[in-house]
Design a protein around this motif. Structure first.
Motif, PDB file in Angstrom:
ATOM      1  N   ALA A  59      -9.893  20.366  60.430  1.00 39.35           N
ATOM      2  CA  ALA A  59      -8.509  20.164  60.852  1.00 39.35           C
ATOM      3  C   ALA A  59      -7.666  21.153  60.044  1.00 39.35           C
ATOM      4  CB  ALA A  59      -8.075  18.723  60.590  1.00 39.35           C
ATOM      5  N   ARG A  60      -7.229  22.226  60.703  1.00 42.18           N
ATOM      6  CA  ARG A  60      -6.487  23.286  60.011  1.00 42.18           C
ATOM      7  C   ARG A  60      -4.987  23.214  60.248  1.00 42.18           C
ATOM      8  NH1 ARG A  60     -11.201  25.964  61.933  1.00 42.18           N
ATOM      9  NH2 ARG A  60     -12.438  26.825  60.225  1.00 42.18           N
ATOM     10  N   THR A  61      -4.578  22.736  61.415  1.00 41.11           N
ATOM     11  CA  THR A  61      -3.153  22.709  61.760  1.00 41.11           C
ATOM     12  C   THR A  61      -2.545  21.342  61.459  1.00 41.11           C
ATOM     13  OG1 THR A  61      -3.474  21.919  64.025  1.00 41.11           O
ATOM     14  CG2 THR A  61      -3.622  24.329  63.656  1.00 41.11           C
ATOM     15  N   GLU A  62      -1.228  21.294  61.409  1.00 43.67           N
ATOM     16  CA  GLU A  62      -0.564  20.001  61.177  1.00 43.67           C
ATOM     17  C   GLU A  62      -0.939  19.006  62.265  1.00 43.67           C
ATOM     18  OE1 GLU A  62       3.620  20.168  60.309  1.00 43.67           O
ATOM     19  OE2 GLU A  62       3.342  21.872  58.965  1.00 43.67           O
ATOM     20  N   GLU A  63      -0.993  19.455  63.502  1.00 48.99           N
ATOM     21  CA  GLU A  63      -1.341  18.554  64.602  1.00 48.99           C
ATOM     22  C   GLU A  63      -2.768  18.023  64.450  1.00 48.99           C
ATOM     23  OE1 GLU A  63      -2.188  20.064  68.665  1.00 48.99           O
ATOM     24  OE2 GLU A  63      -0.625  18.641  69.266  1.00 48.99           O
TER      25      GLU A  63
END
Length: 165
Positions: A59-63
């Motif tokens: 999980a790399r993005t805020e979303e």
């Protein structure tokens, strides 16, 4: 499962697993259900009890960090999710606080320092709980694995965690 976002964001978003930066947004099944190998990395944990390998989603993005492993029941035995970098927005290590909202699977949560050592290990989280699970100090990454795996493998605070890009 566990999500990350600022406490302020936590109140603004649908509650979800969060970090001091509460990434909380529910939704249907995690997009990771159909993820390809490009969104997976091999994580190795080295400690007094040997070397242990996991093949996890990232999980790399805020979303992605807000959704995490929510709604997921199909986590492979040596699978899980790596939240890296943490926080997704950048800015260096920060205290994290996760929760289990909308997360039906119990997890072990490993909070990882910038030097890749495990700062805190929280075992056997309670599914669907909204109780905060804090890192206790600034962290650069977080790893969620199936509940009980840390004890089964002898993973402890201070062990080193490495992963590919």
């Amino acid at each position: 499962m566990l999500r990350i976002l600022a406490a302020a964001m936590l109140m603004a978003l649908v509650p979800a697993c969060s970090s001091g930066d509460a990434f909380g947004s529910g939704g249907a099944a995690n997009a990771a259900d159909g993820e390809d190998a490009a969104n997976r990395v091999t994580v190795t944990i080295e400690g007094a009890n040997g070397s242990h390998v996991f093949h996890v989603e990232v999980a790399r993005t805020e979303e992605e960090q807000a959704r995490g492993l929510m709604f997921r029941k199909d986590i492979p035995k040596d699978g899980g999710m790596l939240f890296a970098p943490y926080p997704a927005a950048g800015g260096g290590p920060k205290p994290a606080s996760f929760w289990m909202k909308n997360t039906p699977s119990s997890l072990d949560i490993l909070f990882i320092r910038a030097d890749h050592s495990i700062a805190r290990l929280t075992e056997n989280t309670v599914p669907f709980s909204e109780a905060p699970i804090p890192s206790g100090e600034p962290v650069a990454a977080v790893l969620e694995i199936n509940a009980g795996r840390a004890a089964e493998l002898g993973i402890n605070e201070g062990d080193k965690v490495t992963w590919g890009k």
